[in-house]
Design a protein around this motif. Structure first.
Motif, mmCIF file in Angstrom:
data_model
loop_
_atom_site.group_PDB
_atom_site.id
_atom_site.type_symbol
_atom_site.label_atom_id
_atom_site.label_comp_id
_atom_site.label_asym_id
_atom_site.label_seq_id
_atom_site.Cartn_x
_atom_site.Cartn_y
_atom_site.Cartn_z
ATOM 1 N N LEU A 50 -18.629 6.506 6.744
ATOM 2 C CA LEU A 50 -18.976 6.676 8.156
ATOM 3 C C LEU A 50 -19.936 7.831 8.396
ATOM 4 C CD1 LEU A 50 -15.587 5.972 9.924
ATOM 5 C CD2 LEU A 50 -17.685 4.625 10.102
ATOM 6 N N SER A 51 -19.823 8.879 7.589
ATOM 7 C CA SER A 51 -20.690 10.040 7.763
ATOM 8 C C SER A 51 -22.075 9.808 7.164
ATOM 9 C CB SER A 51 -20.066 11.270 7.110
ATOM 10 O OG SER A 51 -20.083 11.139 5.696
ATOM 11 N N GLY A 52 -22.213 8.749 6.361
ATOM 12 C CA GLY A 52 -23.492 8.475 5.723
ATOM 13 C C GLY A 52 -23.670 9.203 4.403
ATOM 14 N N ARG A 53 -22.650 9.950 3.980
ATOM 15 C CA ARG A 53 -22.751 10.653 2.697
ATOM 16 C C ARG A 53 -22.658 9.689 1.521
ATOM 17 N NH1 ARG A 53 -19.375 14.351 5.639
ATOM 18 N NH2 ARG A 53 -17.542 13.358 4.702
ATOM 19 N N MET A 54 -22.108 8.502 1.775
ATOM 20 C CA MET A 54 -21.970 7.489 0.731
ATOM 21 C C MET A 54 -22.179 6.129 1.380
ATOM 22 S SD MET A 54 -18.546 6.553 -1.453
ATOM 23 C CE MET A 54 -18.797 7.748 -2.754
ATOM 24 N N GLY A 55 -22.890 5.255 0.697
ATOM 25 C CA GLY A 55 -23.079 3.903 1.203
ATOM 26 C C GLY A 55 -21.858 3.048 0.910
ATOM 27 N N MET A 56 -21.681 1.990 1.672
ATOM 28 C CA MET A 56 -20.540 1.102 1.469
ATOM 29 C C MET A 56 -20.596 0.462 0.092
ATOM 30 S SD MET A 56 -17.828 0.246 3.065
ATOM 31 C CE MET A 56 -16.552 -0.425 2.019
ATOM 32 N N LYS A 57 -21.792 0.104 -0.335
ATOM 33 C CA LYS A 57 -21.947 -0.510 -1.656
ATOM 34 C C LYS A 57 -21.475 0.452 -2.753
ATOM 35 C CE LYS A 57 -25.043 -3.962 -2.905
ATOM 36 N NZ LYS A 57 -26.343 -4.546 -2.782
ATOM 37 N N GLU A 58 -21.841 1.717 -2.605
ATOM 38 C CA GLU A 58 -21.421 2.731 -3.570
ATOM 39 C C GLU A 58 -19.898 2.905 -3.538
ATOM 40 O OE1 GLU A 58 -22.156 7.474 -4.568
ATOM 41 O OE2 GLU A 58 -23.262 6.548 -2.926
ATOM 42 N N ALA A 59 -19.310 2.888 -2.353
ATOM 43 C CA ALA A 59 -17.852 3.024 -2.225
ATOM 44 C C ALA A 59 -17.144 1.868 -2.914
ATOM 45 C CB ALA A 59 -17.461 3.089 -0.754
ATOM 46 N N ILE A 60 -17.687 0.664 -2.752
ATOM 47 C CA ILE A 60 -17.096 -0.519 -3.377
ATOM 48 C C ILE A 60 -17.139 -0.405 -4.895
ATOM 49 C CG2 ILE A 60 -17.435 -3.008 -3.742
ATOM 50 C CD1 ILE A 60 -18.434 -3.104 -0.811
ATOM 51 N N GLU A 61 -18.185 0.239 -5.397
ATOM 52 C CA GLU A 61 -18.357 0.365 -6.844
ATOM 53 C C GLU A 61 -17.645 1.582 -7.422
ATOM 54 O OE1 GLU A 61 -22.615 0.323 -7.034
ATOM 55 O OE2 GLU A 61 -22.712 -1.855 -6.796
ATOM 56 N N THR A 62 -16.959 2.367 -6.591
ATOM 57 C CA THR A 62 -16.249 3.558 -7.050
ATOM 58 C C THR A 62 -14.813 3.174 -7.381
ATOM 59 O OG1 THR A 62 -17.649 4.959 -5.670
ATOM 60 C CG2 THR A 62 -15.564 5.909 -6.429
ATOM 61 N N PRO A 63 -14.445 3.221 -8.672
ATOM 62 C CA PRO A 63 -13.106 2.771 -9.080
ATOM 63 C C PRO A 63 -11.959 3.464 -8.336
ATOM 64 C CG PRO A 63 -14.487 3.090 -10.997
ATOM 65 C CD PRO A 63 -15.259 3.629 -9.825
ATOM 66 N N GLY A 64 -12.027 4.743 -8.120
ATOM 67 C CA GLY A 64 -10.943 5.452 -7.436
ATOM 68 C C GLY A 64 -10.697 4.933 -6.036
ATOM 69 N N TYR A 65 -11.763 4.595 -5.334
ATOM 70 C CA TYR A 65 -11.616 4.074 -3.974
ATOM 71 C C TYR A 65 -11.069 2.657 -3.981
ATOM 72 C CZ TYR A 65 -14.224 8.128 -2.265
ATOM 73 O OH TYR A 65 -14.634 9.394 -1.954
ATOM 74 N N MET A 66 -11.547 1.839 -4.889
ATOM 75 C CA MET A 66 -11.060 0.462 -4.956
ATOM 76 C C MET A 66 -9.622 0.419 -5.470
ATOM 77 S SD MET A 66 -13.161 -1.500 -3.497
ATOM 78 C CE MET A 66 -13.289 -0.125 -2.353
ATOM 79 N N ASP A 67 -9.260 1.351 -6.355
ATOM 80 C CA ASP A 67 -7.866 1.440 -6.793
ATOM 81 C C ASP A 67 -6.966 1.786 -5.607
ATOM 82 O OD1 ASP A 67 -8.667 0.888 -9.377
ATOM 83 O OD2 ASP A 67 -8.518 2.975 -10.069
ATOM 84 N N ALA A 68 -7.427 2.718 -4.757
ATOM 85 C CA ALA A 68 -6.650 3.108 -3.574
ATOM 86 C C ALA A 68 -6.492 1.927 -2.628
ATOM 87 C CB ALA A 68 -7.326 4.284 -2.865
ATOM 88 N N LEU A 69 -7.540 1.142 -2.463
ATOM 89 C CA LEU A 69 -7.466 -0.042 -1.605
ATOM 90 C C LEU A 69 -6.482 -1.062 -2.184
ATOM 91 C CD1 LEU A 69 -8.461 -1.552 0.876
ATOM 92 C CD2 LEU A 69 -10.370 -2.407 -0.489
ATOM 93 N N GLY A 70 -6.565 -1.280 -3.485
ATOM 94 C CA GLY A 70 -5.637 -2.200 -4.143
ATOM 95 C C GLY A 70 -4.195 -1.741 -4.012
ATOM 96 N N ASP A 71 -3.968 -0.432 -4.193
ATOM 97 C CA ASP A 71 -2.613 0.114 -4.045
ATOM 98 C C ASP A 71 -2.090 -0.113 -2.634
ATOM 99 O OD1 ASP A 71 -2.722 0.970 -6.672
ATOM 100 O OD2 ASP A 71 -3.114 3.083 -6.166
ATOM 101 N N ARG A 72 -2.944 0.117 -1.627
ATOM 102 C CA ARG A 72 -2.519 -0.059 -0.237
ATOM 103 C C ARG A 72 -2.206 -1.533 0.043
ATOM 104 N NH1 ARG A 72 -0.635 3.116 3.846
ATOM 105 N NH2 ARG A 72 -2.235 4.620 3.371
ATOM 106 N N MET A 73 -3.016 -2.424 -0.501
ATOM 107 C CA MET A 73 -2.767 -3.854 -0.305
ATOM 108 C C MET A 73 -1.431 -4.255 -0.947
ATOM 109 S SD MET A 73 -5.191 -4.815 1.595
ATOM 110 C CE MET A 73 -4.934 -6.561 1.577
ATOM 111 N N ASN A 74 -1.131 -3.699 -2.123
ATOM 112 C CA ASN A 74 0.151 -3.985 -2.768
ATOM 113 C C ASN A 74 1.322 -3.470 -1.939
ATOM 114 O OD1 ASN A 74 -0.704 -5.437 -5.023
ATOM 115 N ND2 ASN A 74 -1.093 -3.577 -6.209
ATOM 116 N N GLN A 75 1.170 -2.289 -1.342
ATOM 117 C CA GLN A 75 2.224 -1.738 -0.480
ATOM 118 C C GLN A 75 2.467 -2.661 0.714
ATOM 119 O OE1 GLN A 75 0.858 2.170 0.620
ATOM 120 N NE2 GLN A 75 1.141 3.018 -1.425
ATOM 121 N N ILE A 76 1.387 -3.142 1.290
ATOM 122 C CA ILE A 76 1.506 -4.044 2.440
ATOM 123 C C ILE A 76 2.190 -5.345 2.023
ATOM 124 C CG2 ILE A 76 0.174 -5.463 4.065
ATOM 125 C CD1 ILE A 76 -1.884 -3.099 4.096
ATOM 126 N N ARG A 77 1.806 -5.878 0.879
ATOM 127 C CA ARG A 77 2.394 -7.126 0.388
ATOM 128 C C ARG A 77 3.889 -6.946 0.125
ATOM 129 N NH1 ARG A 77 3.362 -8.911 -4.576
ATOM 130 N NH2 ARG A 77 2.012 -7.375 -5.555
#
Length: 133
Positions: A50-77
């Motif tokens: 949101l601040s523009g310090r990182m692009g969405m594409k870069e965030a998607i390609e960052t393993p730590g961020y995608m791992d966090a998203l996967g963990d959150r999805m598992n918690q929800i499931r």
């Protein structure tokens, strides 16, 4: 984060298929960034994008961020799997109400964005405003 530059929908067009998807993505990022219950890497990622310090594409390609998203999805499931029938029904009702509000807000935003502008500035009429002869 309120004093920082905020990206616009157009800044997400490298990952979004259209302007409406970009608007929904920016709105979702904003919820993640501002909700204190999110915390951790997921909230950090949303704030960075949101601040523009990182692009969405870069965030998607960052393993730590995608791992966090996967963990959150598992918690929800897992939480959904452990709900009682009454809790599921209550969740469905709450989601339906939330979805209705979201749809109404999106319709309002779309109307504001796509509707005719009420602040049109026009030049003088040809012929000085006199009738046609």
């Amino acid at each position: 984060m309120s004093n920082e530059r905020q990206i616009q929908d157009e800044d997400l067009m490298d990952v979004a298929q259209d302007h409406e998807q970009a608007a929904r993505l920016r709105k979702a990022l904003k919820v993640l960034a501002e909700n204190p219950k999110v915390g951790g890497k997921l909230q950090e990622m949303a704030q960075e994008v949101l601040s523009g310090r990182m692009g969405m594409k870069e965030a998607i390609e960052t393993p730590g961020y995608m791992d966090a998203l996967g963990d959150r999805m598992n918690q929800i499931r897992h939480a959904a799997e452990n709900q009682t029938a009454a809790e599921r029904e209550e969740s469905r009702a709450k989601f339906a109400e939330w979805q209705k509000k979201q749809d109404e807000e999106e319709d309002r935003e779309r109307a504001e964005r796509d509707g005719p502008s009420l602040n049109l500035v026009t030049g003088p009429r040809r012929g000085g405003g006199r009738g046609h002869r």
